[in-house]
Write a protein that holds these residues in place. Sequence first.
Motif, mmCIF file in Angstrom:
data_model
loop_
_atom_site.group_PDB
_atom_site.id
_atom_site.type_symbol
_atom_site.label_atom_id
_atom_site.label_comp_id
_atom_site.label_asym_id
_atom_site.label_seq_id
_atom_site.Cartn_x
_atom_site.Cartn_y
_atom_site.Cartn_z
ATOM 1 N N ARG C 132 26.564 40.673 24.985
ATOM 2 C CA ARG C 132 27.470 40.058 25.934
ATOM 3 C C ARG C 132 26.833 40.129 27.307
ATOM 4 O O ARG C 132 26.101 41.074 27.631
ATOM 5 N N VAL C 135 27.793 42.871 30.849
ATOM 6 C CA VAL C 135 27.385 44.274 30.999
ATOM 7 C C VAL C 135 25.868 44.326 30.921
ATOM 8 O O VAL C 135 25.268 43.604 30.120
ATOM 9 N N TRP C 146 24.439 56.354 22.405
ATOM 10 C CA TRP C 146 25.393 57.468 22.467
ATOM 11 C C TRP C 146 26.367 57.445 21.303
ATOM 12 O O TRP C 146 26.740 58.482 20.754
ATOM 13 N N ILE C 186 32.055 44.605 19.658
ATOM 14 C CA ILE C 186 32.313 44.983 21.042
ATOM 15 C C ILE C 186 31.217 44.534 21.984
ATOM 16 O O ILE C 186 31.487 44.107 23.116
ATOM 17 N N CYS C 196 36.439 30.436 22.111
ATOM 18 C CA CYS C 196 37.565 29.672 22.614
ATOM 19 C C CYS C 196 37.169 28.617 23.649
ATOM 20 O O CYS C 196 37.842 27.613 23.818
ATOM 21 N N THR C 197 36.037 28.851 24.275
ATOM 22 C CA THR C 197 35.675 27.860 25.292
ATOM 23 C C THR C 197 34.475 27.046 24.904
ATOM 24 O O THR C 197 34.241 25.984 25.449
ATOM 25 N N ARG D 132 41.627 46.611 22.941
ATOM 26 C CA ARG D 132 41.463 45.399 22.155
ATOM 27 C C ARG D 132 41.973 45.669 20.740
ATOM 28 O O ARG D 132 41.880 46.793 20.218
ATOM 29 N N ASP D 134 41.049 44.269 17.794
ATOM 30 C CA ASP D 134 40.214 44.035 16.609
ATOM 31 C C ASP D 134 39.403 45.260 16.180
ATOM 32 O O ASP D 134 38.617 45.187 15.238
ATOM 33 N N VAL D 135 39.595 46.362 16.879
ATOM 34 C CA VAL D 135 38.931 47.612 16.470
ATOM 35 C C VAL D 135 39.995 48.697 16.450
ATOM 36 O O VAL D 135 40.864 48.739 17.322
ATOM 37 N N GLN D 139 38.709 54.516 16.614
ATOM 38 C CA GLN D 139 37.301 54.157 16.807
ATOM 39 C C GLN D 139 37.027 53.967 18.303
ATOM 40 O O GLN D 139 36.013 54.443 18.829
ATOM 41 N N LEU D 143 34.441 56.025 20.625
ATOM 42 C CA LEU D 143 33.362 55.404 21.404
ATOM 43 C C LEU D 143 33.411 55.861 22.855
ATOM 44 O O LEU D 143 32.377 56.133 23.461
ATOM 45 N N ARG D 145 34.632 58.686 23.919
ATOM 46 C CA ARG D 145 34.226 60.084 23.921
ATOM 47 C C ARG D 145 32.700 60.207 23.830
ATOM 48 O O ARG D 145 32.067 60.892 24.625
ATOM 49 N N TRP D 146 32.133 59.527 22.864
ATOM 50 C CA TRP D 146 30.686 59.638 22.666
ATOM 51 C C TRP D 146 29.925 59.133 23.884
ATOM 52 O O TRP D 146 28.900 59.699 24.282
ATOM 53 N N ALA D 182 32.279 49.586 32.569
ATOM 54 C CA ALA D 182 31.687 48.916 31.415
ATOM 55 C C ALA D 182 32.550 49.160 30.191
ATOM 56 O O ALA D 182 32.845 48.234 29.417
ATOM 57 N N LEU D 183 32.966 50.410 30.008
ATOM 58 C CA LEU D 183 33.817 50.734 28.860
ATOM 59 C C LEU D 183 35.107 49.911 28.911
ATOM 60 O O LEU D 183 35.572 49.412 27.888
ATOM 61 N N LYS D 185 35.634 46.976 30.331
ATOM 62 C CA LYS D 185 35.334 45.583 29.976
ATOM 63 C C LYS D 185 35.220 45.411 28.475
ATOM 64 O O LYS D 185 35.701 44.447 27.882
ATOM 65 N N ILE D 186 34.571 46.370 27.881
ATOM 66 C CA ILE D 186 34.227 46.250 26.467
ATOM 67 C C ILE D 186 35.400 46.523 25.540
ATOM 68 O O ILE D 186 35.561 45.870 24.514
ATOM 69 N N LEU D 187 36.200 47.524 25.922
ATOM 70 C CA LEU D 187 37.167 48.047 24.965
ATOM 71 C C LEU D 187 38.596 47.619 25.236
ATOM 72 O O LEU D 187 39.470 47.807 24.386
ATOM 73 N N ARG D 190 41.349 41.412 26.777
ATOM 74 C CA ARG D 190 41.154 40.597 27.972
ATOM 75 C C ARG D 190 42.453 40.427 28.723
ATOM 76 O O ARG D 190 43.526 40.404 28.111
ATOM 77 N N CYS D 196 40.875 33.844 27.473
ATOM 78 C CA CYS D 196 40.156 32.868 26.662
ATOM 79 C C CYS D 196 39.796 31.554 27.371
ATOM 80 O O CYS D 196 38.885 30.861 26.993
ATOM 81 N N THR D 197 40.527 31.236 28.375
ATOM 82 C CA THR D 197 40.215 29.924 28.935
ATOM 83 C C THR D 197 39.874 29.951 30.410
ATOM 84 O O THR D 197 38.866 29.402 30.814
#
Lengths: 199, 199, 199, 199
Positions: C132, C135, C146, C186, C196-197, D132, D134-135, D139, D143, D145-146, D182-183, D185-187, D190, D196-197
């Motif tokens: 992505r 980042v 990690w 992720i 979607c876009t 999010r 989808d995970v 988990q 992530l 934590r790690w 960063a975490l 954004k990722i986790l 949105r 999405c648009t």
Amino acid sequence: MLKEFASHGYANASTNRMVQEAGIGKGMLFYYFKSKEELYRYCLEYCIDFISSEYLAQLDLTEPDFMIRFKKAGEIKMRAYLQNPLPFLFLASTYIRRDAPELVPDLYQRLEELTANGLKAMFANIDTSLFRQDVAPEQIINLIRWAIDGWSSETIAALENQDLTDYDWDSTFAEFDELLSALRKILYRRAAHGDCTGE
Amino acid sequence: MLKEFASHGYANASTNRMVQEAGIGKGMLFYYFKSKEELYRYCLEYCIDFISSEYLAQLDLTEPDFMIRFKKAGEIKMRAYLQNPLPFLFLASTYIRRDAPELVPDLYQRLEELTANGLKAMFANIDTSLFRQDVAPEQIINLIRWAIDGWSSETIAALENQDLTDYDWDSTFAEFDELLSALRKILYRRAAHGDCTGE
Amino acid sequence: MLKEFASHGYANASTNRMVQEAGIGKGMLFYYFKSKEELYRYCLEYCIDFISSEYLAQLDLTEPDFMIRFKKAGEIKMRAYLQNPLPFLFLASTYIRRDAPELVPDLYQRLEELTANGLKAMFANIDTSLFRQDVAPEQIINLIRWAIDGWSSETIAALENQDLTDYDWDSTFAEFDELLSALRKILYRRAAHGDCTGE
Amino acid sequence: MLKEFASHGYANASTNRMVQEAGIGKGMLFYYFKSKEELYRYCLEYCIDFISSEYLAQLDLTEPDFMIRFKKAGEIKMRAYLQNPLPFLFLASTYIRRDAPELVPDLYQRLEELTANGLKAMFANIDTSLFRQDVAPEQIINLIRWAIDGWSSETIAALENQDLTDYDWDSTFAEFDELLSALRKILYRRAAHGDCTGE
DNA sequence: CATGAATGAGTCTTCATTCAT
DNA sequence: AATGAATGAAGACTCATTCAT
């Protein structure tokens, strides 16, 4: 202190346990006694003095008949022991572990002389004419001494395994009497008139 | 090692002094003996074995006359002692300081049994009919025992302060003989025919 | 040797146990290796070489998709570990106890470089265009690293308390796969067409 | 003491070095602590208490947004570490070498509970609805934590080779912030409306 | 006088290392 | 090559003795 030395010997006696037992600070012990050795010396001296005045000095050395003399001596020793057993235990421990000879040779010498003199005194002015004539009087005296020593140490050893509160001391004294009368039978000349020949 | 234990007791024997005396490195001692305790156990076992084989096993227990029996026994003990005095000293020290009971209870028990059996054996099969009748035979046996013990310990104590190379052993044995014959005179019934009553 | 070092660390590893385990005399160890330290150095070198040739050299660094690359890497590591777990255990122990830095600084440096290079290699030539874009790619790589490290150490810690004979490795690998696909979801850009876009 | 234990582990920590470092006599250590083991127990207890009061107790567990919560937590940990790094190092060493489990099982248990509870608390009442979908949330938490663990240990390792007087902490914290965003954004899912648009 | 914290030489024991065989 | 007995420095711990308070 006496108890600590008596039960552990000089080297293993712990000054820590002593001050704890006595309820004083560690510093005081070494304020009064410069070192463990000096404390030991003091204890030994105290014990020798106690034994001298409360036991040896009480002995009746005028009694010519050894049987009576020893009977009385035994009672005196027992009384002194019961009044304050620690000096006896301390000296016994000291003697047994051979602590004194190297630590306080002068006091040890004094102790030995005391023992020797006490012994000599115990057997001085005994009417040896009452002894049987076919054995040297020194030999007879030795036999008496060894018999009494042997009986004493075995009796004491036997006592160590017992609870001494309300112990039956009379039977012990009776046993001692028996020993003495046996010694008399054996070591005295036979009573004059019942003598078989007049020899 | 035996000497170190004998003269300082278990707790105060120093493994440092031992290795210095033996001229070996510190580690060697603990290479052969896992610990001070194991070394002590080994020493005690060695001494018991030595005393058993070189002294007790040599005793002639068939001789019915106690005088002869003890005369021989004394000689045997003296010979064993002179051949190797350390086991005797070690055992005496161990006995006196009561080291063994808590350290090696099994060996201590063996030691006690050995002593008891040795004593029993020494006085077993003695012809007590030879003893005088007016004193209990157990009392007589005690008197013999105490006399011999007393004489022995005093003799040994006297020897300790002497140089034993070219010592006059004969006179010592003669002294022992005198003691035994005195005991015979005192404790045996008078010889039958010259007896004053014939009793 | 490896086992001894691995389970006790350098300082507490016993050369005695080593020679006993190896069935050789004490002298041989110090004939081949001048000192414990040299032996340690030899072991460490051996382990580094083993890990290099049996693990790092086997890695397939051409695979551009990190998910596949790591899946393969995990399998290779597991295979090497099962073939000979000691080098892994030895290195882990060394790393954890910080034995190496002071003992063999040069080898430690080599080990660190190896780790660093291995790491770099693992992430080199990865197609970061798949990542992505919002980042930084280094950040993404770190997160992957990690995550894998964390999962690995926790999995190994959990394994330590188990009996590993007939352990169900498949479920462990499945878990690892799950982790990797989560990471892909992720950290990868969304798949182009279903996006979607359409960006 | 803490330093000695931390850098050598329990078995190889030398009480000699400790007293030398502390500038006290050999006896003092064992006057206050009966044994090395008791000293270790004391140290461990002290460290656990320090970590509890100066780190764990300071955590703000009410903040629902994990990013803010962790940002604060990182600052608190860093502050506690800088105030007194030894407890952290000691505990890390203890944990890693597995010294505690056999030496002080009770304290080890307490330590494990503390860790488990601290971890649980750190992730409790986090608003997982922000994650999010989808995970699996567990988990995601792993992530996070790690990632934080990995970043922390690498940052600390890097710090160890530096002179920390006038170190630029701000840049370190900024780096941590970057990681957290960063975490996020990722986790996180949105943002709702611009989904999405519009982005 | 009194305390008890502090000291350091000494205790038993371990273990890497050497060397005569 | 190979052995294992021998060494001694270092380990944890004790305890008589001193000294600041």
